[in-house]
Design a protein around this motif. Structure first.
Motif, PDB file in Angstrom:
ATOM      1  N   HIS A  44      -4.199   6.334   7.756  1.00 15.96           N
ATOM      2  CA  HIS A  44      -4.122   5.415   8.891  1.00 15.96           C
ATOM      3  C   HIS A  44      -2.656   5.217   9.327  1.00 15.96           C
ATOM      4  O   HIS A  44      -2.349   5.260  10.522  1.00 15.96           O
ATOM      5  N   LEU A  45      -1.766   5.014   8.369  1.00 16.53           N
ATOM      6  CA  LEU A  45      -0.353   4.791   8.721  1.00 16.53           C
ATOM      7  C   LEU A  45       0.221   6.030   9.411  1.00 16.53           C
ATOM      8  O   LEU A  45       0.916   5.919  10.428  1.00 16.53           O
ATOM      9  N   LEU A  46      -0.090   7.212   8.879  1.00 14.72           N
ATOM     10  CA  LEU A  46       0.446   8.452   9.475  1.00 14.72           C
ATOM     11  C   LEU A  46      -0.103   8.638  10.884  1.00 14.72           C
ATOM     12  O   LEU A  46       0.646   8.955  11.814  1.00 14.72           O
ATOM     13  N   GLU A  47      -1.406   8.425  11.052  1.00 12.54           N
ATOM     14  CA  GLU A  47      -2.016   8.661  12.370  1.00 12.54           C
ATOM     15  C   GLU A  47      -1.505   7.689  13.422  1.00 12.54           C
ATOM     16  O   GLU A  47      -1.487   7.997  14.601  1.00 12.54           O
ATOM     17  N   HIS A  48      -1.104   6.487  12.982  1.00  9.72           N
ATOM     18  CA  HIS A  48      -0.635   5.485  13.943  1.00  9.72           C
ATOM     19  C   HIS A  48       0.886   5.432  14.007  1.00  9.72           C
ATOM     20  O   HIS A  48       1.445   4.509  14.606  1.00  9.72           O
ATOM     21  N   PHE A  52       6.449   3.784   6.612  1.00  6.12           N
ATOM     22  CA  PHE A  52       6.004   3.127   5.382  1.00  6.12           C
ATOM     23  C   PHE A  52       6.872   1.913   5.035  1.00  6.12           C
ATOM     24  O   PHE A  52       6.442   1.035   4.294  1.00  6.12           O
ATOM     25  N   ASP A  53       8.111   1.892   5.576  1.00  6.80           N
ATOM     26  CA  ASP A  53       8.977   0.742   5.254  1.00  6.80           C
ATOM     27  C   ASP A  53       8.924  -0.353   6.332  1.00  6.80           C
ATOM     28  O   ASP A  53       9.657  -1.329   6.263  1.00  6.80           O
ATOM     29  N   ASP A  54       8.041  -0.187   7.318  1.00  8.20           N
ATOM     30  CA  ASP A  54       7.866  -1.235   8.334  1.00  8.20           C
ATOM     31  C   ASP A  54       6.835  -2.237   7.776  1.00  8.20           C
ATOM     32  O   ASP A  54       5.645  -2.203   8.113  1.00  8.20           O
ATOM     33  N   LEU A  55       7.318  -3.129   6.918  1.00  9.34           N
ATOM     34  CA  LEU A  55       6.385  -3.977   6.166  1.00  9.34           C
ATOM     35  C   LEU A  55       5.517  -4.894   7.028  1.00  9.34           C
ATOM     36  O   LEU A  55       4.326  -5.030   6.747  1.00  9.34           O
ATOM     37  N   PRO A  56       6.056  -5.519   8.092  1.00  7.30           N
ATOM     38  CA  PRO A  56       5.169  -6.346   8.918  1.00  7.30           C
ATOM     39  C   PRO A  56       4.005  -5.528   9.493  1.00  7.30           C
ATOM     40  O   PRO A  56       2.850  -5.981   9.502  1.00  7.30           O
ATOM     41  N   ALA A  57       4.306  -4.290   9.938  1.00  6.13           N
ATOM     42  CA  ALA A  57       3.236  -3.446  10.509  1.00  6.13           C
ATOM     43  C   ALA A  57       2.253  -3.026   9.409  1.00  6.13           C
ATOM     44  O   ALA A  57       1.031  -3.009   9.629  1.00  6.13           O
ATOM     45  N   ILE A 106       4.011   0.562  -2.527  1.00  8.53           N
ATOM     46  CA  ILE A 106       4.302  -0.651  -1.742  1.00  8.53           C
ATOM     47  C   ILE A 106       3.489  -1.822  -2.327  1.00  8.53           C
ATOM     48  O   ILE A 106       2.252  -1.786  -2.337  1.00  8.53           O
ATOM     49  N   PRO A 107       4.166  -2.871  -2.834  1.00 10.55           N
ATOM     50  CA  PRO A 107       3.445  -3.950  -3.509  1.00 10.55           C
ATOM     51  C   PRO A 107       2.343  -4.570  -2.644  1.00 10.55           C
ATOM     52  O   PRO A 107       1.248  -4.852  -3.140  1.00 10.55           O
ATOM     53  N   GLN A 108       2.607  -4.742  -1.336  1.00 14.09           N
ATOM     54  CA  GLN A 108       1.593  -5.349  -0.460  1.00 14.09           C
ATOM     55  C   GLN A 108       0.326  -4.497  -0.407  1.00 14.09           C
ATOM     56  O   GLN A 108      -0.787  -5.026  -0.345  1.00 14.09           O
ATOM     57  N   VAL A 109       0.521  -3.166  -0.404  1.00 16.87           N
ATOM     58  CA  VAL A 109      -0.640  -2.256  -0.381  1.00 16.87           C
ATOM     59  C   VAL A 109      -1.419  -2.416  -1.679  1.00 16.87           C
ATOM     60  O   VAL A 109      -2.648  -2.574  -1.687  1.00 16.87           O
TER      61      VAL A 109
END
Ligand code: C5P
Length: 224
Positions: A44-48, A52-57, A106-109
Protein backbone atom coordinates in the motif's frame (compact mmCIF):
# COMPACT_ATOMS: atom_id res chain seq x y z
CA UNK A 1 -11.33 -29.71 23.57
CA UNK A 2 -9.13 -26.89 24.91
CA UNK A 3 -8.44 -24.24 22.23
CA UNK A 4 -4.76 -23.31 21.99
CA UNK A 5 -2.61 -20.65 20.42
CA UNK A 6 0.16 -22.16 18.29
CA UNK A 7 2.98 -19.71 17.55
CA UNK A 8 5.33 -20.57 14.68
CA UNK A 9 8.22 -18.16 14.34
CA UNK A 10 11.49 -18.25 12.50
CA UNK A 11 13.51 -17.15 9.51
CA UNK A 12 12.01 -16.50 6.07
CA UNK A 13 11.35 -19.50 3.80
CA UNK A 14 11.92 -22.24 6.37
CA UNK A 15 8.49 -23.73 5.67
CA UNK A 16 6.65 -21.87 8.45
CA UNK A 17 3.52 -21.04 6.52
CA UNK A 18 3.24 -24.45 4.80
CA UNK A 19 3.50 -26.15 8.18
CA UNK A 20 1.22 -23.67 9.95
CA UNK A 21 -1.51 -24.00 7.29
CA UNK A 22 -1.43 -27.81 7.45
CA UNK A 23 -1.57 -27.82 11.26
CA UNK A 24 -4.49 -25.36 11.24
CA UNK A 25 -6.32 -27.53 8.71
CA UNK A 26 -5.83 -30.72 10.75
CA UNK A 27 -6.99 -29.09 14.00
CA UNK A 28 -9.79 -27.01 12.39
CA UNK A 29 -8.06 -23.92 13.75
CA UNK A 30 -7.86 -20.47 12.16
CA UNK A 31 -4.60 -19.62 10.41
CA UNK A 32 -3.04 -16.14 10.41
CA UNK A 33 -0.06 -15.33 8.19
CA UNK A 34 1.30 -12.22 9.93
CA UNK A 35 4.02 -11.72 7.30
CA UNK A 36 1.24 -11.14 4.74
CA UNK A 37 0.00 -8.22 6.87
CA UNK A 38 3.43 -6.51 6.86
CA UNK A 39 3.64 -7.20 3.13
CA UNK A 40 0.18 -5.64 2.65
CA UNK A 41 1.15 -2.40 4.41
CA UNK A 42 4.35 -2.29 2.32
CA UNK A 43 2.43 -2.75 -0.94
CA UNK A 44 0.00 0.00 0.00
CA UNK A 45 2.77 2.48 0.90
CA UNK A 46 4.68 1.77 -2.33
CA UNK A 47 1.58 2.03 -4.52
CA UNK A 48 0.59 5.35 -2.95
CA UNK A 49 4.12 6.78 -3.11
CA UNK A 50 4.27 7.20 0.68
CA UNK A 51 7.84 7.41 1.97
CA UNK A 52 8.49 4.98 4.82
CA UNK A 53 9.84 7.81 6.99
CA UNK A 54 6.77 10.02 6.48
CA UNK A 55 5.34 8.99 9.84
CA UNK A 56 2.15 11.11 9.83
CA UNK A 57 1.21 9.62 6.43
CA UNK A 58 2.12 6.07 7.58
CA UNK A 59 -0.01 6.52 10.72
CA UNK A 60 -2.94 7.70 8.60
CA UNK A 61 -2.63 4.57 6.43
CA UNK A 62 -2.64 2.40 9.56
CA UNK A 63 -5.90 4.05 10.64
CA UNK A 64 -7.63 3.86 7.26
CA UNK A 65 -6.42 0.64 5.62
CA UNK A 66 -8.53 -2.47 6.17
CA UNK A 67 -6.46 -5.66 6.23
CA UNK A 68 -8.35 -8.92 6.21
CA UNK A 69 -8.05 -12.57 5.17
CA UNK A 70 -10.58 -14.59 3.23
CA UNK A 71 -10.58 -18.24 2.37
CA UNK A 72 -10.76 -18.94 -1.35
CA UNK A 73 -13.90 -21.09 -1.83
CA UNK A 74 -12.29 -23.47 -4.36
CA UNK A 75 -8.61 -23.68 -3.41
CA UNK A 76 -9.11 -23.19 0.35
CA UNK A 77 -6.15 -20.78 0.19
CA UNK A 78 -6.12 -18.02 2.80
CA UNK A 79 -5.80 -14.77 0.84
CA UNK A 80 -4.92 -11.24 1.89
CA UNK A 81 -7.37 -8.43 1.11
CA UNK A 82 -6.59 -4.71 1.35
CA UNK A 83 -9.66 -2.47 1.51
CA UNK A 84 -11.72 -5.38 0.16
CA UNK A 85 -9.44 -6.14 -2.84
CA UNK A 86 -7.60 -9.43 -3.19
CA UNK A 87 -3.85 -8.64 -3.16
CA UNK A 88 -2.50 -12.10 -2.35
CA UNK A 89 -0.40 -12.44 -5.50
CA UNK A 90 0.90 -8.87 -5.43
CA UNK A 91 2.27 -9.07 -1.90
CA UNK A 92 4.43 -12.10 -2.81
CA UNK A 93 6.42 -10.23 -5.48
CA UNK A 94 10.15 -9.72 -5.03
CA UNK A 95 9.74 -5.92 -4.95
CA UNK A 96 7.69 -6.32 -1.78
CA UNK A 97 10.21 -8.79 -0.27
CA UNK A 98 12.90 -6.20 -0.94
CA UNK A 99 11.14 -3.48 1.09
CA UNK A 100 9.03 -5.24 3.71
CA UNK A 101 11.70 -5.42 6.41
CA UNK A 102 12.19 -1.65 6.22
CA UNK A 103 8.48 -1.18 6.87
CA UNK A 104 8.31 -3.76 9.64
CA UNK A 105 10.91 -1.92 11.74
CA UNK A 106 8.58 1.09 12.09
CA UNK A 107 7.22 0.95 15.68
CA UNK A 108 3.83 2.42 14.68
CA UNK A 109 3.39 -0.31 12.06
CA UNK A 110 4.28 -3.02 14.56
CA UNK A 111 1.93 -1.64 17.24
CA UNK A 112 -1.02 -1.51 14.86
CA UNK A 113 -0.45 -4.97 13.36
CA UNK A 114 0.35 -6.67 16.69
CA UNK A 115 -2.91 -5.25 18.13
CA UNK A 116 -4.87 -6.58 15.14
CA UNK A 117 -3.17 -10.00 15.43
CA UNK A 118 -4.03 -10.16 19.13
CA UNK A 119 -7.67 -9.43 18.30
CA UNK A 120 -7.65 -12.13 15.60
CA UNK A 121 -6.38 -14.72 18.10
CA UNK A 122 -8.30 -13.64 21.18
CA UNK A 123 -10.71 -16.58 20.97
CA UNK A 124 -7.67 -18.90 20.66
CA UNK A 125 -7.89 -21.98 18.40
CA UNK A 126 -5.40 -20.31 16.06
CA UNK A 127 -2.09 -21.05 14.36
CA UNK A 128 -0.13 -17.86 13.73
CA UNK A 129 3.19 -17.65 11.92
CA UNK A 130 5.65 -14.78 11.89
CA UNK A 131 8.71 -13.46 13.68
CA UNK A 132 7.45 -12.26 17.07
CA UNK A 133 4.37 -14.36 17.80
CA UNK A 134 5.85 -16.34 20.71
CA UNK A 135 7.71 -13.33 22.12
CA UNK A 136 5.33 -10.39 21.66
CA UNK A 137 1.96 -11.16 20.08
CA UNK A 138 1.12 -14.23 22.20
CA UNK A 139 3.82 -14.68 24.84
CA UNK A 140 1.31 -17.00 26.58
CA UNK A 141 0.91 -19.31 23.52
CA UNK A 142 0.65 -22.93 24.65
CA UNK A 143 2.79 -24.16 21.74
CA UNK A 144 5.81 -22.26 20.43
CA UNK A 145 7.99 -23.51 17.61
CA UNK A 146 11.00 -21.67 16.20
CA UNK A 147 11.95 -22.78 12.69
CA UNK A 148 15.28 -22.55 10.96
CA UNK A 149 16.92 -24.16 7.89
CA UNK A 150 20.01 -24.06 5.74
CA UNK A 151 20.26 -20.79 3.74
CA UNK A 152 20.68 -22.35 0.29
CA UNK A 153 17.69 -24.62 0.80
CA UNK A 154 15.56 -21.65 1.95
CA UNK A 155 16.59 -19.67 -1.13
CA UNK A 156 15.81 -22.57 -3.48
CA UNK A 157 12.35 -22.93 -1.92
CA UNK A 158 11.66 -19.21 -2.36
CA UNK A 159 12.97 -19.35 -5.94
CA UNK A 160 10.54 -22.17 -6.77
CA UNK A 161 7.60 -20.31 -5.18
CA UNK A 162 8.39 -17.23 -7.28
CA UNK A 163 8.89 -19.30 -10.45
CA UNK A 164 5.43 -20.83 -9.90
CA UNK A 165 4.12 -17.26 -10.21
CA UNK A 166 6.25 -16.61 -13.29
CA UNK A 167 8.80 -14.45 -11.50
CA UNK A 168 12.28 -15.78 -12.31
CA UNK A 169 14.90 -14.48 -9.88
CA UNK A 170 18.57 -15.57 -9.73
CA UNK A 171 19.44 -17.58 -6.62
CA UNK A 172 22.11 -15.06 -5.58
CA UNK A 173 19.51 -12.25 -5.47
CA UNK A 174 17.23 -14.35 -3.29
CA UNK A 175 20.06 -15.26 -0.90
CA UNK A 176 20.94 -11.58 -0.68
CA UNK A 177 17.31 -10.67 0.10
CA UNK A 178 16.96 -13.40 2.75
CA UNK A 179 20.25 -12.37 4.43
CA UNK A 180 19.24 -8.70 4.51
CA UNK A 181 15.78 -9.50 5.88
CA UNK A 182 17.18 -11.86 8.53
CA UNK A 183 19.59 -9.14 9.59
CA UNK A 184 17.04 -6.30 9.75
CA UNK A 185 14.40 -8.56 11.37
CA UNK A 186 16.81 -9.81 14.07
CA UNK A 187 18.42 -6.49 14.93
CA UNK A 188 15.43 -4.10 15.00
CA UNK A 189 14.65 -2.46 18.35
CA UNK A 190 10.94 -3.32 18.43
CA UNK A 191 10.04 -7.03 18.81
CA UNK A 192 13.06 -8.42 16.95
CA UNK A 193 13.10 -11.91 15.50
CA UNK A 194 14.41 -14.17 18.24
CA UNK A 195 13.60 -17.54 19.67
CA UNK A 196 11.38 -17.29 22.76
CA UNK A 197 13.10 -18.98 25.69
CA UNK A 198 10.27 -21.53 25.85
CA UNK A 199 10.09 -22.20 22.07
CA UNK A 200 11.17 -25.57 20.69
CA UNK A 201 13.66 -25.41 17.85
CA UNK A 202 12.81 -27.12 14.56
CA UNK A 203 15.51 -27.30 11.87
CA UNK A 204 13.71 -28.17 8.62
CA UNK A 205 16.84 -28.70 6.48
CA UNK A 206 16.65 -32.47 6.37
CA UNK A 207 13.00 -33.21 7.06
CA UNK A 208 9.87 -33.39 4.92
CA UNK A 209 6.81 -31.17 5.29
CA UNK A 210 4.78 -34.01 6.76
CA UNK A 211 7.52 -34.55 9.38
CA UNK A 212 7.38 -30.83 10.22
CA UNK A 213 3.62 -31.05 10.64
CA UNK A 214 3.91 -34.20 12.80
CA UNK A 215 6.46 -32.43 14.98
CA UNK A 216 4.08 -29.53 15.67
CA UNK A 217 1.11 -31.84 16.22
CA UNK A 218 3.17 -33.78 18.80
CA UNK A 219 3.81 -30.48 20.61
CA UNK A 220 0.08 -29.76 20.53
CA UNK A 221 -0.78 -33.12 22.08
CA UNK A 222 1.77 -32.58 24.83
CA UNK A 223 0.20 -29.16 25.55
CA UNK A 224 -3.41 -30.39 25.73
O1 C5P B 1 6.79 -14.32 6.56
P1 C5P B 1 7.20 -13.40 5.42
O2 C5P B 1 8.53 -13.76 4.82
O3 C5P B 1 6.14 -13.20 4.41
O4 C5P B 1 7.39 -11.99 6.17
C1 C5P B 1 7.78 -10.84 5.46
C2 C5P B 1 8.47 -9.86 6.38
O5 C5P B 1 7.50 -9.32 7.31
C3 C5P B 1 9.60 -10.40 7.26
O6 C5P B 1 10.85 -10.43 6.60
C4 C5P B 1 9.59 -9.37 8.40
O7 C5P B 1 10.31 -8.21 8.04
C5 C5P B 1 8.13 -8.99 8.53
N1 C5P B 1 7.45 -9.68 9.62
C6 C5P B 1 7.59 -9.19 10.90
N2 C5P B 1 6.89 -9.74 11.93
C7 C5P B 1 6.08 -10.76 11.72
C8 C5P B 1 5.92 -11.32 10.42
C9 C5P B 1 6.66 -10.76 9.38
O8 C5P B 1 8.35 -8.24 11.11
N3 C5P B 1 5.38 -11.28 12.75
Amino acid sequence: MKQLVIAIDGYSSCGKSTTAKAVAHLLHYAYVDTGAMYRGVTLHLLEHGIAFDDLPAVEQVLKDLTISFRRHPQTGRNELFLDGANREDDIRQMRISNSVSEVSVIPQVRHALVAQQQRMGRKRGVVMDGRDIGTTVFPDAEVKVFMTADMELRARRRQMELADKDEHVPLADIIDNLRKRDHIDSTRAESPLRRATDAVLLDTTHITISEQVDFVIDQVFSAL
